[in-house]
Design a protein around this motif. Sequence first.
Motif, PDB file in Angstrom:
ATOM      1  N   GLN A 179       0.844  -1.188   0.000  1.00 16.87           N
ATOM      2  CA  GLN A 179       0.000   0.000   0.000  1.00 16.87           C
ATOM      3  C   GLN A 179       0.880   1.239   0.000  1.00 16.87           C
ATOM      4  O   GLN A 179       1.999   1.207   0.515  1.00 16.87           O
ATOM      5  CB  GLN A 179      -0.889   0.010   1.253  1.00 16.87           C
ATOM      6  N   PRO A 180       0.385   2.349  -0.540  1.00 14.08           N
ATOM      7  CA  PRO A 180       1.168   3.587  -0.498  1.00 14.08           C
ATOM      8  C   PRO A 180       1.152   4.185   0.909  1.00 14.08           C
ATOM      9  O   PRO A 180       0.231   3.947   1.682  1.00 14.08           O
ATOM     10  CB  PRO A 180       0.428   4.494  -1.487  1.00 14.08           C
ATOM     11  N   GLY A 181       2.169   4.937   1.238  1.00 12.05           N
ATOM     12  CA  GLY A 181       2.221   5.602   2.552  1.00 12.05           C
ATOM     13  C   GLY A 181       2.656   4.650   3.644  1.00 12.05           C
ATOM     14  O   GLY A 181       3.513   3.785   3.445  1.00 12.05           O
ATOM     15  N   ASN A 182       2.066   4.804   4.807  1.00  9.66           N
ATOM     16  CA  ASN A 182       2.386   3.950   5.952  1.00  9.66           C
ATOM     17  C   ASN A 182       1.676   2.614   5.781  1.00  9.66           C
ATOM     18  O   ASN A 182       0.455   2.542   5.822  1.00  9.66           O
ATOM     19  CB  ASN A 182       1.930   4.620   7.253  1.00  9.66           C
ATOM     20  N   TRP A 183       2.445   1.565   5.597  1.00  2.23           N
ATOM     21  CA  TRP A 183       1.884   0.229   5.351  1.00  2.23           C
ATOM     22  C   TRP A 183       2.467  -0.756   6.334  1.00  2.23           C
ATOM     23  O   TRP A 183       3.684  -0.861   6.491  1.00  2.23           O
ATOM     24  CB  TRP A 183       2.184  -0.207   3.921  1.00  2.23           C
ATOM     25  N   LEU A 184       1.591  -1.500   7.007  1.00  4.78           N
ATOM     26  CA  LEU A 184       1.994  -2.587   7.897  1.00  4.78           C
ATOM     27  C   LEU A 184       1.571  -3.888   7.229  1.00  4.78           C
ATOM     28  O   LEU A 184       0.382  -4.114   6.995  1.00  4.78           O
ATOM     29  CB  LEU A 184       1.328  -2.446   9.268  1.00  4.78           C
ATOM     30  N   ALA A 185       2.553  -4.716   6.875  1.00  3.61           N
ATOM     31  CA  ALA A 185       2.278  -5.962   6.162  1.00  3.61           C
ATOM     32  C   ALA A 185       1.807  -7.043   7.125  1.00  3.61           C
ATOM     33  O   ALA A 185       2.351  -7.200   8.223  1.00  3.61           O
ATOM     34  CB  ALA A 185       3.532  -6.424   5.432  1.00  3.61           C
ATOM     35  N   VAL A 186       0.769  -7.781   6.717  1.00  3.98           N
ATOM     36  CA  VAL A 186       0.272  -8.929   7.480  1.00  3.98           C
ATOM     37  C   VAL A 186       0.163 -10.116   6.541  1.00  3.98           C
ATOM     38  O   VAL A 186       0.350  -9.989   5.338  1.00  3.98           O
ATOM     39  CB  VAL A 186      -1.095  -8.624   8.148  1.00  3.98           C
ATOM     40  N   ARG A 187      -0.147 -11.260   7.099  1.00  4.65           N
ATOM     41  CA  ARG A 187      -0.333 -12.486   6.312  1.00  4.65           C
ATOM     42  C   ARG A 187      -1.748 -12.997   6.512  1.00  4.65           C
ATOM     43  O   ARG A 187      -2.438 -12.567   7.427  1.00  4.65           O
ATOM     44  CB  ARG A 187       0.675 -13.532   6.766  1.00  4.65           C
ATOM     45  N   PRO A 188      -2.188 -13.957   5.673  1.00  4.54           N
ATOM     46  CA  PRO A 188      -3.546 -14.494   5.830  1.00  4.54           C
ATOM     47  C   PRO A 188      -3.753 -15.100   7.221  1.00  4.54           C
ATOM     48  O   PRO A 188      -2.817 -15.548   7.862  1.00  4.54           O
ATOM     49  CB  PRO A 188      -3.625 -15.572   4.748  1.00  4.54           C
ATOM     50  N   GLY A 189      -4.983 -15.085   7.655  1.00  2.00           N
ATOM     51  CA  GLY A 189      -5.339 -15.598   8.972  1.00  2.00           C
ATOM     52  C   GLY A 189      -5.695 -14.454   9.909  1.00  2.00           C
ATOM     53  O   GLY A 189      -5.489 -13.283   9.597  1.00  2.00           O
ATOM     54  N   GLU A 190      -6.255 -14.797  11.061  1.00  2.00           N
ATOM     55  CA  GLU A 190      -6.605 -13.771  12.038  1.00  2.00           C
ATOM     56  C   GLU A 190      -5.356 -13.229  12.709  1.00  2.00           C
ATOM     57  O   GLU A 190      -4.376 -13.948  12.886  1.00  2.00           O
ATOM     58  CB  GLU A 190      -7.587 -14.321  13.061  1.00  2.00           C
ATOM     59  N   PHE A 191      -5.404 -11.969  13.079  1.00  2.00           N
ATOM     60  CA  PHE A 191      -4.264 -11.335  13.726  1.00  2.00           C
ATOM     61  C   PHE A 191      -4.749 -10.278  14.697  1.00  2.00           C
ATOM     62  O   PHE A 191      -5.942  -9.955  14.762  1.00  2.00           O
ATOM     63  CB  PHE A 191      -3.312 -10.722  12.688  1.00  2.00           C
ATOM     64  N   SER A 192      -3.835  -9.737  15.460  1.00  2.00           N
ATOM     65  CA  SER A 192      -4.131  -8.623  16.353  1.00  2.00           C
ATOM     66  C   SER A 192      -3.111  -7.527  16.113  1.00  2.00           C
ATOM     67  O   SER A 192      -2.002  -7.789  15.635  1.00  2.00           O
ATOM     68  CB  SER A 192      -4.109  -9.070  17.820  1.00  2.00           C
ATOM     69  N   LEU A 193      -3.480  -6.304  16.421  1.00  2.00           N
ATOM     70  CA  LEU A 193      -2.583  -5.167  16.312  1.00  2.00           C
ATOM     71  C   LEU A 193      -2.154  -4.749  17.710  1.00  2.00           C
ATOM     72  O   LEU A 193      -2.966  -4.731  18.635  1.00  2.00           O
ATOM     73  CB  LEU A 193      -3.273  -3.992  15.611  1.00  2.00           C
TER      74      LEU A 193
END
Length: 193
Positions: A149-163
């Motif tokens: 994504q443009p700008g501030n991007w935090l990469a994740v992977r498939p599946g449930e996650f938490s921030l």
Amino acid sequence: MLKSIFLTALAVAIALGGGAGSVWLALDSDFEFDTVTVGDWSAFPSRGTPDADPYAKARFSRTADLALGRGEGLTFTARHDADGEPLRGSCTYRLEGPTPSARFWTLHARDDEERLIEPASNRASALHSYAVLRQQDNTVVTLVSRHPQPGNWLAVRPGEFSLVLSLYDTAISSSSRIGEVELPRIIREGCDG
């Protein structure tokens, strides 16, 4: 005689099973007695301190996580978006809104087993306050997605996650007004399917 032995064994099995089951549920849940909820985010101010309840101490020991002391900062965790849906790696989320004043903050994602999500590319696995793009009003807009994504991007992977948003050296960690702070909203923009 056989009936008495059977009933005693049944009572012991129920007691042991019920006790072990309740401890397992207490250690695997996010509930703590001093939980503070701010919008989509939850914080546990006593986690890792001598004031923590016994279940929180056991959960903390089990995960071997490093908690911040009251004077060091505060960590907020989000598992759901603004609509109450679980965070999923197949979706793109927009975090927008104010970040409480802190000398330094970090934002990273953890999978459903509480492990840090390492992106597939050479990207950093977390964002921090010294290396983000800011809006005109000093707020930060971050996109969380498995797609670049443009700008501030935090990469994740498939599946449930938490921030996990950690605020370091902030006045709210020792304040009784923690529930009055404003944190970024987590808005789902779309999903892959």
